[in-house]
Design a protein around this motif. Structure first.
Motif, PDB file in Angstrom:
ATOM      1  N   PRO A  10     -35.337 -10.711 -30.015  1.00  0.00           N
ATOM      2  CA  PRO A  10     -34.919 -11.465 -30.899  1.00  0.00           C
ATOM      3  C   PRO A  10     -33.403 -11.159 -31.213  1.00  0.00           C
ATOM      4  CG  PRO A  10     -36.353 -10.316 -31.754  1.00  0.00           C
ATOM      5  CD  PRO A  10     -36.576 -10.051 -30.654  1.00  0.00           C
ATOM      6  N   ASP A  13     -30.685 -12.108 -36.162  1.00  0.00           N
ATOM      7  CA  ASP A  13     -31.231 -13.023 -37.254  1.00  0.00           C
ATOM      8  C   ASP A  13     -32.712 -13.274 -37.102  1.00  0.00           C
ATOM      9  OD1 ASP A  13     -31.189 -14.950 -35.058  1.00  0.00           O
ATOM     10  OD2 ASP A  13     -29.826 -16.060 -35.761  1.00  0.00           O
ATOM     11  N   LEU A  15     -34.219 -14.809 -34.668  1.00  0.00           N
ATOM     12  CA  LEU A  15     -34.413 -15.889 -33.577  1.00  0.00           C
ATOM     13  C   LEU A  15     -34.378 -15.690 -32.216  1.00  0.00           C
ATOM     14  CD1 LEU A  15     -32.320 -18.429 -35.903  1.00  0.00           C
ATOM     15  CD2 LEU A  15     -34.760 -18.217 -35.778  1.00  0.00           C
ATOM     16  N   TYR A  16     -35.069 -16.117 -31.269  1.00  0.00           N
ATOM     17  CA  TYR A  16     -35.055 -16.230 -29.888  1.00  0.00           C
ATOM     18  C   TYR A  16     -34.195 -16.979 -29.163  1.00  0.00           C
ATOM     19  CZ  TYR A  16     -38.868 -13.045 -30.626  1.00  0.00           C
ATOM     20  OH  TYR A  16     -39.587 -12.030 -31.006  1.00  0.00           O
ATOM     21  N   LEU A  27     -31.386 -21.315 -30.307  1.00  0.00           N
ATOM     22  CA  LEU A  27     -32.247 -20.449 -31.056  1.00  0.00           C
ATOM     23  C   LEU A  27     -33.524 -21.231 -31.348  1.00  0.00           C
ATOM     24  CD1 LEU A  27     -29.333 -18.812 -32.972  1.00  0.00           C
ATOM     25  CD2 LEU A  27     -30.350 -17.975 -30.785  1.00  0.00           C
ATOM     26  N   PHE A  28     -34.570 -20.629 -31.244  1.00  0.00           N
ATOM     27  CA  PHE A  28     -35.824 -20.803 -31.565  1.00  0.00           C
ATOM     28  C   PHE A  28     -36.638 -19.664 -32.775  1.00  0.00           C
ATOM     29  CE2 PHE A  28     -34.793 -22.817 -27.694  1.00  0.00           C
ATOM     30  CZ  PHE A  28     -35.188 -24.141 -27.885  1.00  0.00           C
ATOM     31  N   ALA A  29     -37.486 -20.065 -33.281  1.00  0.00           N
ATOM     32  CA  ALA A  29     -38.218 -19.155 -34.197  1.00  0.00           C
ATOM     33  C   ALA A  29     -39.085 -18.202 -33.608  1.00  0.00           C
ATOM     34  CB  ALA A  29     -39.121 -20.064 -35.187  1.00  0.00           C
ATOM     35  N   SER A  30     -39.566 -18.542 -32.443  1.00  0.00           N
ATOM     36  CA  SER A  30     -40.738 -17.671 -31.461  1.00  0.00           C
ATOM     37  C   SER A  30     -40.215 -17.637 -30.231  1.00  0.00           C
ATOM     38  CB  SER A  30     -41.871 -17.949 -31.769  1.00  0.00           C
ATOM     39  OG  SER A  30     -42.431 -19.104 -31.486  1.00  0.00           O
TER      40      SER A  30
END
Length: 73
Positions: A10, A13, A15-16, A27-30
């Motif tokens: 990640p 921050d 985010l992935y 950007l994604f949470a997982s």
């Protein structure tokens, strides 16, 4: 050809990042959410007869072509 690049670690921050055609990343949470999005877009491209590649960075820093989504589609 559309290329999707999913990074292993990640960002700072948490985010992935998923880059599409070397553009600024989304950007994604997982990591799973990023991969799901890439698979969704790849499926749409396939249905239109267009080419794509989903590249995933491994923990060892090497990039690999992801093809396993076909088992789930």
């Amino acid at each position: 050809m559309m290329t999707f690049d999913l990074f292993h670690a990640p960002a700072q921050d948490g985010l992935y990042a998923l880059s599409i055609n070397e553009s600024p990343p989304l950007l994604f949470a997982s990591r799973g959410a990023a991969l799901s999005y890439a698979v969704k877009l790849a499926t749409q491209r396939q249905q239109q007869g267009l080419d794509y590649a989903i590249n995933i960075e491994g923990g060892d820093g090497r990039w690999r072509l992801f093809e396993g989504w076909r088992l789930c589609a």
